[in-house]
Motif scaffolding. Structure first.
Motif, PDB file in Angstrom:
ATOM      1  N   GLY A  35      24.559 -33.065 -21.202  1.00 14.84           N
ATOM      2  CA  GLY A  35      25.946 -32.714 -22.021  1.00 14.84           C
ATOM      3  C   GLY A  35      25.844 -31.362 -22.602  1.00 14.84           C
ATOM      4  N   HIS A  36      24.650 -30.649 -22.485  1.00 14.49           N
ATOM      5  CA  HIS A  36      24.669 -29.152 -23.354  1.00 14.49           C
ATOM      6  C   HIS A  36      24.100 -28.342 -22.225  1.00 14.49           C
ATOM      7  N   TRP A 114      28.911 -35.340 -21.938  1.00 19.53           N
ATOM      8  CA  TRP A 114      28.201 -36.568 -22.812  1.00 19.53           C
ATOM      9  C   TRP A 114      28.160 -37.842 -22.191  1.00 19.53           C
ATOM     10  N   THR A 139      16.866 -37.745 -22.813  1.00 20.95           N
ATOM     11  CA  THR A 139      17.709 -37.253 -23.672  1.00 20.95           C
ATOM     12  C   THR A 139      16.931 -36.121 -24.549  1.00 20.95           C
ATOM     13  N   TYR A 269      24.048 -42.796 -27.652  1.00 22.58           N
ATOM     14  CA  TYR A 269      23.892 -43.153 -26.203  1.00 22.58           C
ATOM     15  C   TYR A 269      24.153 -44.704 -25.766  1.00 22.58           C
TER      16      TYR A 269
END
Length: 471
Positions: A35-36, A114, A139, A269
């Motif tokens: 997600g990043h 995400w 994560t 999550y």
């Protein structure tokens, strides 16, 4: 069930990249979700930028020493924009290794968004529902920000924004004397900033106490100030921040860095909704890195346990063995190495002297060799530090090294602790001369010296000598 993938990996840091890449190379339908930024903590705001900054700081320190070994150097001129560029050039140079394109070439479907686990074998990401018989959570972790009164009202730095500074701090105040705090304290001081470290306990608390003391002394000589105490309150604003300690001392500086540890990334999550068990700081896992839902794994910083990039890669490899080949792979940390890249470096593998003493008692033998007796170190004029080897009999259970490039000397101890080699083998090895690694041979031989030169060998030697004198 008609699965969309064979394995879904959530997280594109060291752990997730290793797991996803390995599974894909074996031909499994692999989804890699990030997600990043690809590369995670290590590439973007951890190992890579910090070591690049340390390299710039080392150049400044060498020049600042003026005359050594008969050579005069000019005083350093630090160009902060150049330092900033060097740090980000290092990141850019390594980025392709962790890129979307590279992992797509391996066979991964890379999804940059995400993710949330919405069912035992289901992950929702970007409006899609993916399913797989195996899910890997990787994560990572983020900086732990303690609940210090007033902290939320002042601008502060963590490792996530420290390397984006476009101006050099006049006075950097650091809360935390662990690995990040100590590495950054020495680096910023060497580059010309005033630096104060606030730490309630021992600096480098998980390392050998003698090694940590050497590093602290060196840093004090270089101008780093250490304040013993716990940060009790923070006040001020941009460019003028004051930290008040529980001992009544006030430390003011232009910038504040929080470096008190890491916090596992587990929120958002869907873990709790799914019933995945969480511990005090991370997902609970067994030795095979399985959660309480055995088809879901948690690897790297997000689970309870050691938080090191090489551990993340190791666990990623283990998961590949589990998922791709069906081979149970238990994590084994009895030969776990780590290194703090101060100067001198502090490196550790296996048990420290304190840990070994508590566990082994009078069965422990500690062999210590100083670099002041190592001829390469003497020739270089860099003799600070030592090697300590913790032994149970002749078996190595741990090693602590403090000195120049100490981390480079850990490998033989991995082999000795795991039983793939022994002190007798290393003590009899031919080592290139002159090298710092000779200190390893010296320590290994010292483990056998009482036996080799003990009473029975001496009696045998005397017997042979007597026989020879008769002829």
């Amino acid at each position: 069930m008609n699965y969309t993938h064979d394995v879904i990996v959530i997280g594109g840091g060291a752990a997730g990249l290793t797991a996803a890449g390995g599974c894909a190379l074996f031909g499994l339908r692999t989804a890699l979700i990030e997600g990043h930024k690809m590369g995670g903590e290590c590439l973007n705001n951890g190992c890579v930028p910090s070591k690049a900054l340390i390299a710039s700081a080392r150049r400044a320190a060498e020049a600042r020493e003026e005359k050594r070994a008969g050579v005069q150097l000019a005083a350093p001129v630090v160009d902060w924009s150049g330092v900033h560029k060097h740090v980000h050039d290092a990141i850019a140079h390594i980025e392709p290794h962790d890129s979307v394109e590279r992992f797509e070439e391996m066979g991964c479907e890379v999804i940059q968004d995400w993710a949330k686990i919405t069912g035992p074998k289901e992950v929702t990401v970007g409006g899609r529902k993916l399913t797989a018989p195996r899910i890997v959570i990787a994560t990572g972790s983020g900086p732990l920000v303690p609940p210090i009164p007033g902290l939320d009202d002042v601008p502060y730095l963590t490792n996530e924004n420290l390397f984006d500074l476009t101006e050099q701090p006049d006075h950097l105040v650091i809360i935390g004397g662990g690995v990040i705090g100590m590495e950054m304290a020495q680096s910023f001081r060497r580059l010309g900033s005033e630096v104060t470290v606030i730490e309630p306990g021992n600096v480098l608390g998980r390392d050998d106490r003698d090694s940590a003391a050497i590093v602290k002394s060196v840093m004090e000589d270089e101008g780093v100030r250490f304040v013993q105490g716990k940060a009790a309150k923070v006040s001020g604003g941009e460019g003028a921040i004051t930290v008040s300690t529980d001992g009544g001392e006030e430390v003011s500086g232009s910038h504040l860095l929080i470096a008190v540890g890491r916090k596992a990334r587990t929120e958002g999550y869907g873990l709790e909704e799914l019933g995945i068990a969480l511990g005090k700081n991370g997902i609970k896992v067994d030795q095979r890195r399985r959660t309480n839902l055995k088809h879901i794994y948690a690897i790297g910083d997000c689970r309870e346990g050691p938080r090191l990039t090489h551990v993340s890669g190791y666990e990623g490899s283990n998961v590949v063995l589990e998922i791709a080949l069906g081979l149970p792979a238990k994590a084994d940390f009895k030969a776990l190495p780590w290194c703090t890249y101060t100067e001198p470096e502090v490196a550790q593998i296996g048990m420290t002297e304190q840990e070994a003493s508590e566990k082994l008692g009078d069965k422990l033998t500690v062999v210590t060799e100083g670099f002041d007796h190592n001829e390469r170190a003497i020739a270089e004029g860099l003799t600070k530090g030592h090697l300590k080897v913790m032994l149970k009999g002749h078996k190595v259970v741990g090693a602590s090294i403090c000195g120049v490039n100490a981390g480079e000397l850990l490998l033989p101890f991995t082999q000795m602790i795991t039983g793939k080699s022994g002190t007798f083998d290393v003590g009899g090895a031919i080592i290139s001369y002159p090298t710092r690694s000779e200190i390893t041979k010296a320590a290994a031989f010292a483990a056998w010296e009482p036996t080799v030169f003990g009473p029975w060998p001496k009696r045998w030697v005397a017997f042979l000598a007597k026989i020879r004198r008769m002829f």
